[in-house]
Design an enzyme around this catalytic site. Structure first.
Site, PDB file in Angstrom:
ATOM      1  CG  ASP A 147      -3.909 -41.636   0.988  1.00  0.00           C
ATOM      2  OD1 ASP A 147      -3.059 -40.729   1.010  1.00  0.00           O
ATOM      3  OD2 ASP A 147      -3.715 -42.767   1.465  1.00  0.00           O
ATOM      4  CB  THR A 162       0.281 -43.984  -1.021  1.00  0.00           C
ATOM      5  OG1 THR A 162       1.232 -42.957  -0.731  1.00  0.00           O
ATOM      6  CG2 THR A 162       0.989 -45.290  -1.273  1.00  0.00           C
ATOM      7  NE  ARG A 184       5.064 -42.338   1.710  1.00  0.00           N
ATOM      8  CZ  ARG A 184       4.090 -43.145   2.119  1.00  0.00           C
ATOM      9  NH1 ARG A 184       3.742 -44.168   1.367  1.00  0.00           N
ATOM     10  NH2 ARG A 184       3.463 -42.910   3.236  1.00  0.00           N
ATOM     11  NE  ARG A 186       6.226 -35.551   6.325  1.00  0.00           N
ATOM     12  CZ  ARG A 186       6.830 -36.588   5.790  1.00  0.00           C
ATOM     13  NH1 ARG A 186       6.122 -37.671   5.469  1.00  0.00           N
ATOM     14  NH2 ARG A 186       8.121 -36.576   5.566  1.00  0.00           N
ATOM     15  CE  LYS A 190      -7.114 -38.852   5.309  1.00  0.00           C
ATOM     16  NZ  LYS A 190      -7.247 -40.273   4.908  1.00  0.00           N
TER      17      LYS A 190
END
Length: 1042
Positions: A382, A384, A592, A704, A710
């Site tokens: 990921d 963030t 972001r 997005r 995933k």
């Protein structure tokens, strides 16, 4: 509040004892705690959102309520069974062989030999028991670190504590993904739904409520104002008071009922022999432990069978004239082939590795992952908080408007991103400052969305330090709104804050307690409905009653720009610049981008409204550009992964342009990367499996990203034979984490469900910790190969020596043993565990992360390791045999083998005893120096690290260094100590023979250097499979033996 006949349906927390409670019926269930006037505290809604309950108060209250802080009756497998550890030491193959030798020695009344064997058994058992106990303690402590946690209010502040430390009376926050730590009475909820399938069997999540019920006998599944321990929050958030923990909770009572039967039903259908077989398999280790541990245990028992065959060989050479000496020697030969310390050293090495990883902020939840971690080929991370700092701040905000009216705000973050100070400028950093007391309506509306469509909080604690709760994105929006005087506490009461518990309770004429919700404390907005952020819709919405505009409710929404624009029908007013173009502009700066919108309702329309009905027909207000800088260590970590042959993928929920900008800054992709390596989740999900497989490589950046994306990424990687690590934090990430070969959950931002599905947990949510974990996994894999090779090679050497030694015949035609049985046991005990443990703690080579990942399919026992085992082991055995021959036949005083030298020492056996001493010393010295040789598979022991003297490199690993020195020094004891040498070991003091020992040792070291030079060429010839050939390298070490 109410009380039921079962004493469990609802909380009985009489805050001020104003409500009458019906008496409890007689029941054998433990009583639910009451907050008596002397114990309870009136916790009212305050602007500070704090309580005055302290840790001491909680502990005292729990004690007064007669509910144990520690659940003393909890049962489970987490404890360490000393009996199991002891039995496992006695049940291993080596001990079984030694016990047979012990029984035989005492049976023939050889008390000296029997006593020594008993001593060897005791020492091995004690050492193994202590080591495994330490390993179990280490793993138990690490399991505690990765156990579920709960957020409680202590000393007026939210605190994260282990779930087992939650006590009755605690105020607990829960959110989507959390495992409920205890039975709770809810008092604040927001769209809270809980999966209670564990208790009720119902697969549909239960929508929770805070209302009080008049009924006194309600089924478990209908008690919707309670949450139960071990159930899972699937949606929303809430707060509740703990009413039961441990065995007093509903799940505890079920466990207690099951345990009361002593699990008799589990094996009631098994026969006596079936139960005995089951017990043997469990205690022998064949069914327990990690796959590698089970594989090594099975190997030990295969070698046990080989030991039996070797014993038969000894008997056959003796023409089955089985005397006491022949029998003891056969047992000693059998002992020589069994790597007795292999399982113990593996367990201890892995426990030390997990402790080392814990210091590097990685908690290992499943040891299976530790064995394969070094084989990771791809890391799907990921963005963030993992690749970035997670310390977000709003740098820019764009307010939509007509030509000449739309404008952009910018601000700089203070040293503390949580402190709401700093000037906001209009039109750029050099533009005029915005006056918080004179905001235009367009900006005010946009700020209200940022502030109220938000569950994050910021406040100063008692020490004056700014702290926050909630998602970092929402915290950043809250800080920005607070800078301009539009913080949440100024707009709406904090009735849904976790620190707020219960307003002063009042009772109606029916005796029911209620909360007065008509008053809003003078605030303009009152929360009616909340739709939490959804990874599917990429939006969050809240609906508030607007008291300044009677008859009006307002829906505030934030989320992905494209999703908001899909549901928007107007702007405020028509913007001069298309929102999509402005979003691209902000995203290209690495920001972001969050869209902000609103919608006006009539209050009557809000009742029972669905998410789909609420999130449409928006008025688009503006954009927030949030800056989340990459972690300083991320760039170097990504570079290190690339050098190690590991591909880094970024799977993020951010805008495509933002994701691409961050990926370029940390070198996940280059500026000239092909278009196929960067795509959105929509593009990726639309592709068929065959289309994905046809791509030159899997996408390096997916924007997005949804949880389903995933899962497809993991499946695509498996089809390509990739060994992938996947990170995740949300409830919906759990399928991907379970499916991934290595699932990595976030410890700070991750949900309990994600942690439970993962193999590793990052306590700092840092990508560099993943790199450290992979490096540690490679080091452990390499060290496991090192000590496995050492143990197996020494066993091969002993077999060569002892079996070939049967060819030495005395005058009577009997074999003369090159070592006495007790000398063999001594060698096994001294040269086994200590050097192997030292090899298990060997540091990682400097270039370990510059090699490609090892093959997970091949595992530890590769064909290369097997060839090395025989290449080293056979030469050790041969050099020892040569030393025996030189002393006997080509020495200073050559002689013959005399007779009856296997039964004891006599003058005629002096030469044989001296030859045995020579073999004994040669064997120990070569075994121990061989441990130093294995510090590198490729480089000479005299040039382990370029530019560093070899003796400094040898001394770096002090465990291994002193194991070698002390073991070599101990070899003189059975040679020179009177009685011990001649009576026990059938050996004699030596002199010139030390020259033979040195010569044979040097010959072995020379052979090691030669083998390291030619081994790769040999592998290319012998191993037909190209992928098993060691790649050419000039470095100090290979990442694995193949």
């Amino acid at each position: 509040m109410e009380k039921t006949s079962t004493n469990t349906s609802h909380a009985t927390a009489n805050v001020d004892q104003k409500c009458d409670q019906p008496a409890a019926d007689g029941t054998d269930e433990p009583p639910i705690p009451h907050f008596q006037p002397t114990q309870s505290r009136e916790i009212t809604r305050t602007s500070s959102s704090r309580t005055d309950i302290s840790d001491v108060d909680v502990a005292t209250s729990a004690h007064t309520l007669s509910i144990p802080l520690r659940r003393e009756h909890d049962r489970g497998d987490e404890g360490i069974s000393l009996l199991r550890l002891l039995v496992s030491q006695l049940a291993n193959a080596l001990t079984l062989v030694l016990l047979a030798a012990l029984g035989l020695s005492f049976g023939v009344q050889d008390w000296v030999e029997g006593g020594v064997i008993a001593g060897v058994i005791t020492v091995n058992t004690v050492i193994g028991f202590v080591q495994e106990y330490k390993a179990e303690r280490t793993m138990d402590s690490l399991r505690q670190l990765s156990s579920p946690t709960a957020v409680v209010i202590r000393d007026g502040q939210p605190a994260v504590v282990p779930s087992k430390h939650v006590v009755p009376g605690d105020v607990v926050q829960i959110k989507a993904g959390d495992v409920i730590p205890a039975d709770l009475r809810l008092f604040v909820i927001s769209n809270l739904e809980v999966s209670e399938q564990l208790l009720t069997g119902e697969s549909v999540p239960v929508a929770k409520s805070t209302e009080t019920f008049k009924e006194t006998d309600i089924p478990l599944g209908d008690r919707i104002n309670l949450c139960y321990s071990s159930t899972i929050v699937t949606q929303g958030r809430g707060s509740g008071i703990v009413i039961a923990t441990g065995m007093s909770a509903q799940i505890g009572r079920i466990a207690d009922a099951m345990n009361s039967k002593n699990n008799k039903d589990d094996k009631s259908g098994m026969s006596f022999f079936g139960r005995v077989k089951d017990m043997i398999l469990n205690y022998s280790g064949v069914r327990t432990g990690t796959p590698l541990q089970r594989k090594l245990t099975k190997l030990a028992y295969v070698l046990f069978l080989c030991a039996f065959i070797l014993a038969m060989v000894v008997f056959a050479v003796a023409k089955f004239q089985i005397t006491e000496e022949v029998t003891i020697y056969a047992i000693a030969v059998a002992v020589g082939i069994v790597p007795e310390s292999l399982i113990v050293v593996l367990t201890l090495t892995m426990s030390l590795g997990t402790r080392r990883m814990a210091k590097q902020n990685v908690i290992v939840r499943k040891l299976d992952a530790l064995e394969n971690l070094g084989g990771v080929t791809d890391i799907c991370s990921d963005k963030t908080g993992t690749l970035t700092l997670g310390k977000m701040s709003v740098r820019k905000m764009w307010i939509a408007g007509a030509p000449g009216e739309g404008y952009e705000l910018s601000t700089q973050t203070a040293s503390n991103a949580l402190e709401p100070v700093g000037t906001v400028h209009k039109g750029g950093d050099e533009g005029p400052a915005v006056d918080p007391s004179n905001l235009d309506e367009g900006l005010a509306q946009t700020l209200r969305v940022a502030s109220l469509c938000n569950v994050a909080t910021i406040q100063q604690n008692d020490a004056g330090v700014w702290v926050s709760t909630g998602d970092p994105t929402e915290v950043a929006l809250q800080v920005f709104a607070t800078k301009l005087g539009m913080g949440r506490p100024t707009l709406t009461p904090d009735e849904d804050e976790a620190a707020t518990v219960i307003e002063e309770t009042v009772c109606d004429e029916k005796g029911q307690s209620s909360i007065d919700e008509d008053k809003n404390g003078g605030f303009r907005f009152q929360l009616q409905v909340e739709f939490p952020f959804s990874s599917e819709t990429k939006k969050m919405s809240t609906i508030y009653l607007d008291h300044d505009n009677p008859g009006s409710s307002i829906c505030l929404t934030k989320g992905a720009v494209e999703r908001l624009l899909e549901g928007s029908t107007s702007y405020v007013p028509s913007p001069a610049t298309a929102p999509n173009a402005k979003a691209e502009e902000l995203a290209s700066q690495g920001l972001r981008v969050i869209g902000l919108a609103q919608r006006i309702f009539i209050p009557i329309e809000v009742a029972g409204i669905t998410r789909e009905a609420a999130e449409r027909d928006f008025t688009f207000l503006g954009l927030a550009g949030i800056f989340d800088p990459p972690r300083p260590e991320t760039l170097s970590a990504v570079r290190a992964c690339k050098e190690a042959g590991i591909v880094v993928h970024m799977l993020t929920g951010d805008h495509l342009t933002t994701a691409k900008a961050i990926a370029e800054s940390v070198e996940i992709i280059t500026r000239d990367a092909p278009a196929s390596v960067v795509m959105t989740a929509t593009q990726f999900d639309r592709m068929s499996d065959s289309e994905i497989d046809a791509l030159p490589e899997l996408p390096l950046v997916i924007a997005r990203c949804a949880p389903e994306t995933k899962v497809r990424m993991i499946k695509a990687g498996k089809r390509r034979g990739r060994h992938m690590a996947m990170t995740g934090d949300g409830v919906n990430d759990s399928p991907a984490l379970k499916l991934a070969p290595i699932g990595i959950a976030m410890g700070l931002a991750g949900s309990d469900v994600a942690k439970d599905a993962s193999d590793l947990v990052l306590t700092d949510d840092n990508f560099d910790s993943i790199r450290s974990a992979v490096a540690e996994g490679r080091r452990l894999f390499l060290n496991i190969q090192r000590f496995s090779l050492h143990l197996l090679s020494t066993n091969v050497a002993l077999v060569v020596l002892l079996v070939a030694g049967l060819g030495f015949k005395d005058k009577d035609g009997s074999s003369v043993f090159p070592l006495s049985p007790l000398a063999i046991l001594w060698v096994n005990m001294i040269t086994g565990t200590p050097p192997s443990l030292g090899l298990g703690t060997e540091k990682a080579p400097l270039d370990l992360m510059k090699k490609p990942p090892h093959s997970v399919k091949d595992g530890v026992f590769t064909w290369a390791l097997i060839l090395d085992t025989f290449a080293y082991g056979i030469v050790i055995g041969i050099t020892c045999l040569i030393s025996f021959v030189i002393v006997m036949y080509a020495g200073v005083e050559p002689g013959d083998l005399a007779s009856r030298c296997n039964r004891g020492f006599s003058e005629q056996c002096t030469l044989v005893a001296r030859a045995r001493s020579t073999v004994f010393a040669t064997l120990i010295v070569e075994f121990m120096l061989y441990a130093w040789v294995l510090k590198s598979f490729d480089r000479s022991v005299f040039r382990l690290e370029p530019g560093i003297p070899f003796y400094k490199t040898l001394y770096e690993n002090k465990v291994l260094f002193w194991s070698v020195i002390l073991a070599c020094a101990s070899s003189v004891l059975p040679i020179y100590v009177p009685v011990l040498n001649e009576v026990v070991f059938y050996q004699h003091a030596i002199g010139w023979e030390w020259g033979v020992i040195v010569a044979m040792t040097l010959a072995f070291i020379l052979w090691c250097d030669i083998w390291k030079i030619v081994r790769k060429s040999v592998f290319k010839v012998v191993l037909s499979s190209p992928e098993k050939v060691i790649p050419s390298t000039t470095s100090s070490e290979s990442s694995s033996i193949v």
